[in-house]
Each structure stands twice: as C-alpha cells, then as structure tokens.
Scaffold this active site. Structure first.
Site, PDB file in Angstrom:
ATOM      1  N   HIS A 124      -0.531  -6.480  -3.849  1.00  0.00           N
ATOM      2  CA  HIS A 124       0.408  -5.468  -3.360  1.00  0.00           C
ATOM      3  C   HIS A 124      -0.338  -4.215  -2.936  1.00  0.00           C
ATOM      4  O   HIS A 124      -0.896  -3.501  -3.769  1.00  0.00           O
ATOM      5  CB  HIS A 124       1.402  -5.152  -4.482  1.00  0.00           C
ATOM      6  CG  HIS A 124       2.470  -4.191  -4.116  1.00  0.00           C
ATOM      7  ND1 HIS A 124       2.687  -3.021  -4.813  1.00  0.00           N
ATOM      8  CD2 HIS A 124       3.407  -4.230  -3.133  1.00  0.00           C
ATOM      9  CE1 HIS A 124       3.712  -2.382  -4.287  1.00  0.00           C
ATOM     10  NE2 HIS A 124       4.170  -3.086  -3.265  1.00  0.00           N
TER      11      HIS A 124
ATOM     12  N   GLU B 220      -1.117  -7.728   0.834  1.00  0.00           N
ATOM     13  CA  GLU B 220       0.154  -7.198   1.326  1.00  0.00           C
ATOM     14  C   GLU B 220      -0.045  -5.765   1.795  1.00  0.00           C
ATOM     15  O   GLU B 220      -0.761  -4.980   1.154  1.00  0.00           O
ATOM     16  CB  GLU B 220       1.203  -7.255   0.209  1.00  0.00           C
ATOM     17  CG  GLU B 220       2.606  -6.907   0.645  1.00  0.00           C
ATOM     18  CD  GLU B 220       2.953  -5.439   0.508  1.00  0.00           C
ATOM     19  OE1 GLU B 220       4.024  -5.042   1.001  1.00  0.00           O
ATOM     20  OE2 GLU B 220       2.162  -4.670  -0.084  1.00  0.00           O
TER      21      GLU B 220
ATOM     22  N   ASP C  50       1.858  -2.298   4.258  1.00  0.00           N
ATOM     23  CA  ASP C  50       2.981  -1.684   4.950  1.00  0.00           C
ATOM     24  C   ASP C  50       2.477  -1.060   6.250  1.00  0.00           C
ATOM     25  O   ASP C  50       1.281  -0.793   6.412  1.00  0.00           O
ATOM     26  CB  ASP C  50       3.618  -0.604   4.074  1.00  0.00           C
ATOM     27  CG  ASP C  50       4.047  -1.125   2.723  1.00  0.00           C
ATOM     28  OD1 ASP C  50       5.152  -1.680   2.638  1.00  0.00           O
ATOM     29  OD2 ASP C  50       3.273  -0.992   1.756  1.00  0.00           O
TER      30      ASP C  50
ATOM     31  N   HIS D 116       2.621   3.292   3.649  1.00  0.00           N
ATOM     32  CA  HIS D 116       3.862   2.816   3.039  1.00  0.00           C
ATOM     33  C   HIS D 116       5.099   3.423   3.675  1.00  0.00           C
ATOM     34  O   HIS D 116       6.120   2.756   3.829  1.00  0.00           O
ATOM     35  CB  HIS D 116       3.859   3.117   1.535  1.00  0.00           C
ATOM     36  CG  HIS D 116       5.036   2.556   0.813  1.00  0.00           C
ATOM     37  ND1 HIS D 116       6.047   3.344   0.290  1.00  0.00           N
ATOM     38  CD2 HIS D 116       5.382   1.276   0.533  1.00  0.00           C
ATOM     39  CE1 HIS D 116       6.950   2.573  -0.282  1.00  0.00           C
ATOM     40  NE2 HIS D 116       6.576   1.315  -0.163  1.00  0.00           N
TER      41      HIS D 116
END
Length: 382
Positions: free
Chosen positions: A28, A55, A57, A70
């Site tokens: 993450h 992962e 964003d 993010h």
C-alpha cells in the site's frame, strides 16, 4: 509446442499469484509503514521485501502530467508550506467525486503546480507516530517513473524471482478533469501507452472507487484488469453481476470490515482494536459466483495495534492469517509488505511453484504453459 510459443504464452499470462490460493502481497503506497509512502524509496523497498504489487494513487499537475500522490492537496505529505516561492498558491477548493463525496479544503493543489515545481518538493511520513528519519529526502514521482521502475524490475528479473506489478488507483476523475480541462483517464492511458504497458496485464492493474471512471478505464484499456473499490456496508449480488457482466470489471477491492464480520464498539465503529471479528462474511463467496478469476482485494493491513481488531490479539500476523486462509482473499493490501510476505510464504509454502520458476522439468513446464493459454483465452472472453 515450441519453446518460442511457450515463452510467448508465459509472457502473455495475466499477472497471477504463483499458485492457486496464494494471495498477492500488495504494498500500500509502497512499504509505507517504514518509509514515506508513494516514493521511489518506498516502492523499491517494497519490491525488495517481497511485494507482488506496488499500490499507488494518482493526481494531475497543471501541465497535465500524472504524478503519484494520494490527494490533490499537497501539504499532508510534502513540505510545500515551507517553500517560500509557493506561499501565494494557498487556495480553498471543493474536492468532489462521482460518488457524491465533497470536501472543502484549504491547501496547495497539484493542478496549480507544474511537474517541475512539484519536483522541488520533498515528501514526509504521513502518519505522525511512524519513523520520520526519511523525511525531506524523496521527491514526488511521476506515474511514468513508477512504470519505468516495474519495467526495469521485470527486465532484470531472474527465472526464480517473482514479477512485480503496479496497482494504480485512479481517483477523483471528474474533479481533476474539471480543474485541468483534460480527462484524467485519458492522461493515464496515454502514459501507459507511451511506456508500452497498455497491453501488459502481467505488470499493470487499475482500481477506482468511481463507477464512471471504471467504465472509462475499461474502454480505454480493455486488456488491463480494473477493480471496483468499495467501502460501503454491503455489495449486492446485482451490483457484482453488473460490474462483471456489463462493465467487464475484473474484481473488487474492499475495506477489511466488509470481509471480517463482527461488531464494533458504538463509540468506535471503525475497524480498530475495539472491533470484534466473528468470522468471514459471505462477500468473497458471492463475488466468486462471477467466476474464479473475479478477484477480491482487501485493505488496509497495518502492524500497529490501533488498527488491528481485538480478536487478533493486536497481532498483525494473526490478522493477515485470517484474511489469507479463512476469508480466502486474493490480494492483501498492506503498509508492511515484509510482514505479509512472511505470512503468505509460511502458509502457502507447499502450494506450488512460482511463475517464472517452474519446477518438475518439461512436463511441469508444458502444464504451466497450457494453464497460461487457458487463462489468457478466458481473460479475453470476458
């Protein structure tokens, strides 16, 4: 079957866990429990620690560059407030999404900065009680830099090493489109195409909360897996069928409380140390009625006791074990990939060889190739 055909089949195999039942370890924001998240350092460390996926964003700059961040606001994870030349960029804006989320924020926004200006900023740890010794050392990466990392890792990968993929979250699509006058989905598709990975389901996956965004991503990038993110109380069978049949989506990514049934203290309804888990819900079972290749990912596993349900005795290993072996999750999204990798390797040690390191000689290799061909044909038929 020629070796050339065999190599082609293996190359075309969509990214999958090394063996049936073995869940993906998904880092993450990289190894964000130990390093500032969404940095090249966090991604590189996560790959070293055994992550199957990194992962990340995405946000967009005023010169239409996709960056790894993010949210559109910069101060939560960068030193933008400390850079004098940007003092005049402070603004109040309403952030909104397709699912009726709105929030008024006073901050510095990515769409008001060029990529060159973004590169002047330095990242810091988002969560105050985590290690801050790496603050101020890392830049905000562009999406293309992250893609280039997994391409390099793939090119350097030895036969006995796992492949590392990107899991790209695409959020606030209409918001960024409104602020930059360019479609965020199209910008991301353009970066993937420019890097030659728009047809690489082995190293690129996508996810989003927004249904319209999911549909557009699937239209622009039909050969890449797209997952629908959810954190609401429940997902009906009708929704699952719609997402799979009509939108051709490849799975869901859900908050861990949607998979771990139980009860929370009324004063603390979130999945925290006050939460009592009674067992898996039926969500995974119902999702698998859409096909075994319809994946279920769960987020976010963390080692700190404040994030772990009471049932697991504040033990991150026990929590990961529940989701991997009892709930039978396909992908475990975690801030601490090293912990979850150890758990997965321990629990699934005898479940089979890894893609890229087939064992058992030519018969096993041919069997793996046949499975690859079947998997790829099934994927194209969806």
């Amino acid at each position: 079957m020629t070796l050339r055909l065999l190599a082609l089949l293996l190359a075309l195999l969509p990214f999958s866990s090394e063996a049936a039942g073995r869940p993906w370890v998904i880092a993450h924001r990289g190894s964000s429990g130990d390093y500032p998240g969404l940095t090249m350092l966090a991604f590189t460390k996560a790959a070293e620690e055994g992550a199957d996926m990194l992962e990340l964003d995405t946000a967009v700059t005023k010169d239409h560059q996709v960056i790894v961040l993010h949210e559109p606001d910069l101060s939560p994870t960068t030193n933008v407030k400390d850079v004098p030349e940007f003092a005049g960029r402070l603004k109040t804006d309403t952030i909104f999404s397709d699912d009726n989320y709105t929030k008024n924020v006073t901050d510095y926004f990515t769409w008001d900065f060029s990529l060159d200006e973004i590169k002047k900023l330095r990242k810091h740890q988002r969560i105050s009680f985590r290690d801050s010794s790496f603050d101020g050392k890392e830049q905000v990466p562009s999406l293309r830099e992250a893609i280039q990392l997994v391409k390099r890792l793939d090119s350097e990968r030895q036969p006995d090493q796992r492949r590392v993929a990107l899991l790209i979250e695409v959020k606030l699509c209409r918001y960024f489109t409104a602020r930059t006058n360019r479609s965020k989905e199209e910008l991301i598709a353009a970066d993937l195409t420019a890097e030659g990975v728009d047809n690489r389901p082995d190293i690129i996956h996508l996810q989003t909360f927004e249904l319209q965004c999911a549909a557009e991503l699937k239209r622009l990038l039909p050969n890449l897996p797209v997952y629908k993110l959810e954190e609401s109380a429940g997902i009906s069978d009708e929704k699952l069928t719609q997402w799979r049949r009509d939108l051709k989506l490849d799975g869901i990514g859900v908050h861990k409380a949607m998979v771990a049934g139980g009860s929370a203290n009324p004063a603390s309804p979130e999945f925290t140390y006050k939460y009592r888990v009674t067992g898996p819900t039926d969500l995974v079972q119902r999702a698998k009625r859409q096909g075994e290749n319809f994946k279920v990912l769960v987020w976010t596993l963390r080692n700190e006791d404040r994030y772990i349900a009471w049932t697991f005795s504040q033990d991150g290993w026990a929590e990961a074990d529940f989701f991997a072996t009892e709930a039978k999750i396909d992908g475990l999204i975690t801030d601490f990939p090293k912990t979850v990798r150890r758990l997965v390797d321990d629990r699934f040690a005898s479940s089979g060889s890894k893609i890229g390191s087939p064992s058992g000689g030519l018969p096993a290799l041919l069997a793996l190739a046949a499975a690859a061909a079947a998997s790829w044909s099934s994927y194209l038929a969806v």
